[in-house]
Design an enzyme around this catalytic site. Structure first.
Site, PDB file in Angstrom:
ATOM      1  N   SER A 255      -5.507 -84.597 -49.776  1.00 42.23           N
ATOM      2  CA  SER A 255      -4.282 -85.247 -49.321  1.00 42.23           C
ATOM      3  C   SER A 255      -4.642 -86.399 -48.407  1.00 42.23           C
ATOM      4  CB  SER A 255      -3.397 -84.246 -48.579  1.00 42.23           C
ATOM      5  OG  SER A 255      -3.987 -83.912 -47.346  1.00 42.23           O
ATOM      6  N   LYS A 256      -3.619 -87.039 -47.875  1.00 46.10           N
ATOM      7  CA  LYS A 256      -3.833 -88.189 -47.017  1.00 46.10           C
ATOM      8  C   LYS A 256      -4.725 -87.874 -45.833  1.00 46.10           C
ATOM      9  CE  LYS A 256      -0.769 -87.667 -48.978  1.00 46.10           C
ATOM     10  NZ  LYS A 256       0.272 -86.964 -49.584  1.00 46.10           N
ATOM     11  N   ARG A 257      -4.695 -86.624 -45.401  1.00 45.61           N
ATOM     12  CA  ARG A 257      -5.498 -86.257 -44.241  1.00 45.61           C
ATOM     13  C   ARG A 257      -6.993 -86.484 -44.479  1.00 45.61           C
ATOM     14  NH1 ARG A 257      -5.935 -81.490 -43.447  1.00 45.61           N
ATOM     15  NH2 ARG A 257      -4.840 -80.569 -45.193  1.00 45.61           N
TER      16      ARG A 257
END
Length: 489
Positions: A255-257
RNA sequence: GGCCCGUUCGUCUAGCGGCUAGGACAUCGCCCUCUCAAGGCGGAGAUCACGGGUUCGAAUCCCGUACGGGCUACCA
């Protein structure tokens, strides 16, 4: 009975093209091209809440950027359209009708709340949590009357009592077997009349004559359900291949993390499409025991589902970055200039007209830069000194290099000696400047670093003599002169 | 809970009964060198998740266990 390979990539436009989706698309595309088949792009937009036209456009853009082309689908031809699920509702209605005719479905009047409640009780009791099939027992005449009266209902598939194990051969994982007893009568059509994923997908894959379904393994458990629908519909069951997931560095869903999770985010960070394609292809597939770097055509020539690995892979940005550097270095000077230009334009450093006007100059610059960057965004810092006047000298460079003893003499000597240099090319500049350390009895490193910082503003730059030649005599002398005021003799 | 999938250096992988378990990234060292890179050479790094089998022989075949993941929705 051999028919042509037809595969599809069917993203939901609920977001941009994700790294995992991109890899699925790449494998489908490569498989189709390898076998001279057809690559279909279908937009699974049955979730109106989350699907947007912007996302669809972004997905098409990202696919094209990666170099993937589709034979059928949005903005392409095709005899099996429409290729948006929201435009295929009449097909789902027709399919439902044929299932009704075949007595393969039944209406279920249980409310969603009641079902959730039942499921909860079953779960806490540790028992079977699937649908209990209570509406399946309603006499046909009764349910027909209730449907006619307009009572809200969903349509569920009748999982055949005597079906036994549902087995299929997965091209990647081998023989798969699921007991049909573990399958409940899942919903095909919702109360509002829209099809669920497991229904729409099957109707479309059948309609579009898909021969191989290559998708993420989050759908592995859906496959036996879909096979049941294919059978109820009397359609040919395609071959299946399930790809394992791509994870972030922490072993969790990407994910973006974990940094960029979408294809276009990597584009914006300076990654080349051919590098991302290469990396993604390699994340779960191997050409042989040692080939790491390859282009799209090599992928197409060699791709096979048999060599796709079964285990999930962790996305490693470091390796992607290295691979990006490799692909950057294989670019010819003119290709590199073309890729570099947008980054420089964005910073207002130059424009296409300038490139045309000084083609030769840019061609000399290109290899100096391409050899030392891993991402295209790095070109800005690397060449800004050639376009901006005056330069902004890095402060720590000034303190560590220019203010060091001997720097002043070095700059003075450089000015003195370069002033009389007629031919200002790299070789001449080098031959000339090499004399400075000898003459001053200083270490070459000290002299050259002082000159470098004075001329480029930084301790890190393209090769010094080439940089000076590219900069030209007048600007070089001016910068050496300007730097002189800070210098320690 | 049920059904299913997966497990080889830190990471991506090769391997499909007999290999000193190979390669790549990252990492460390050396060389090259005007900086940074690139490049070259070399090192370290995997008791093949664990436990049982089968076999003359198992990373490879079978069975368990553990851990991770997926599905079990009127999401896809």
């Amino acid at each position: 009975m051999t028919h042509d390979v037809r595969v599809r990539f069917a993203p939901s436009p609920t977001g941009h093209l994700h790294i995992g989706g991109a890899r699925t698309a790449i494998y489908n595309w490569a498989f189709a091209r390898r076998h001279g088949g057809t690559f279909v792009l279908r937009i699974d937009d049955t979730d109106p809440e989350r699907s947007t036209e912007e996302n669809t456009a972004a997905i098409l853009r990202a696919l094209r950027w990666l170099g993937l082309d589709w034979d059928e689908g949005p903005e392409a031809a095709g005899d099996y359209g429409p290729y948006f699920q929201t435009q295929r509702f009449d097909r789902y209605a027709a399919a439902l009708q044929s299932l009704k005719d075949a007595d393969a479905v039944y209406p279920c009047f249980c409310s969603a709340e009641k079902l959730a409640e039942r499921r909860e009780t079953a779960r806490s009791a540790g028992g079977y949590v699937g649908y209990d099939r209570s509406c399946r027992a309603i006499p046909a005449a009764d349910s027909a009357a209730r449907v006619a009266a307009g009572e809200p209902r969903v349509w569920r598939v009748k999982v055949p009592e005597d079906r036994g194990d549902i087995t299929f051969m997965d091209a990647i994982r081998g023989s798969m077997s699921f007991p049909s007893a573990s399958m409940d009568d899942f919903v095909l059509v919702r109360t509002d009349g829209t099809p669920t994923y497991n229904f729409a997908t099957v109707v479309d894959d059948a309609d579009m004559a898909i021969t191989h379904v290559v998708r993420g393994d989050d759908h592995l458990s859906n496959t036996p359900r879909q096979i049941l629908v294919f059978e109820a519909l009397g359609e040919t069951i395609p071959a299946f291949a399930h790809l394992s997931m791509i994870w972030g560095a922490d072993g969790k869903r990407l994910s973006k993390r974990h940094g960029a999770a979408s294809v276009e985010a990597y584009r914006d960070e300076g990654y080349l499409p051919e590098a991302l394609l290469n990396y993604l292809a390699l994340l779960g597939w191997s050409l042989d025991d040692k080939t790491t770097v390859f282009d799209a055509s090599t992928l197409v020539e060699n791709f096979s589902l048999e060599r796709v690995s079964k285990n999930p892979a962790i996305f490693d940005v470091d390796k992607l970055e290295w691979l990006n550097g490799v692909h950057i270095r294989t670019l010819s000077p003119s290709e590199f200039i073309e890729r570099m230009l947008p980054w420089l334009e964005k910073e207002g450093l130059t424009d296409a007209a300038d490139v045309e006007a000084r083609r030769a100059w840019f061609e000399e610059l290109a290899p100096l830069v391409s050899e030392r960057i891993k991402r295209m965004d790095e070109v800005v810092d690397m060449v800004a000194f050639l376009f901006k006047d005056p330069i902004i000298m890095d402060e720590s460079a000034r303190e560590k290099v220019i203010m060091k003893e001997g720097a002043g003499r070095s700059l003075d000597a450089a000015v003195g000696i370069l002033t009389h240099l007629e031919t200002f090319d790299a070789a001449s500049v080098e031959a000339t400047l090499r004399a400075v350390p000898e003459q001053l009895r200083l270490k070459p490193k000290l002299v050259f670093q002082a000159v470098r910082v004075a001329v480029t503003g930084s301790t890190v730059s393209p090769p010094l003599f080439e940089s000076i030649a590219l900069l030209g005599k007048a600007r070089t002398l001016a910068r050496l002169h300007d730097a002189h005021i800070w210098a320690t003799p």
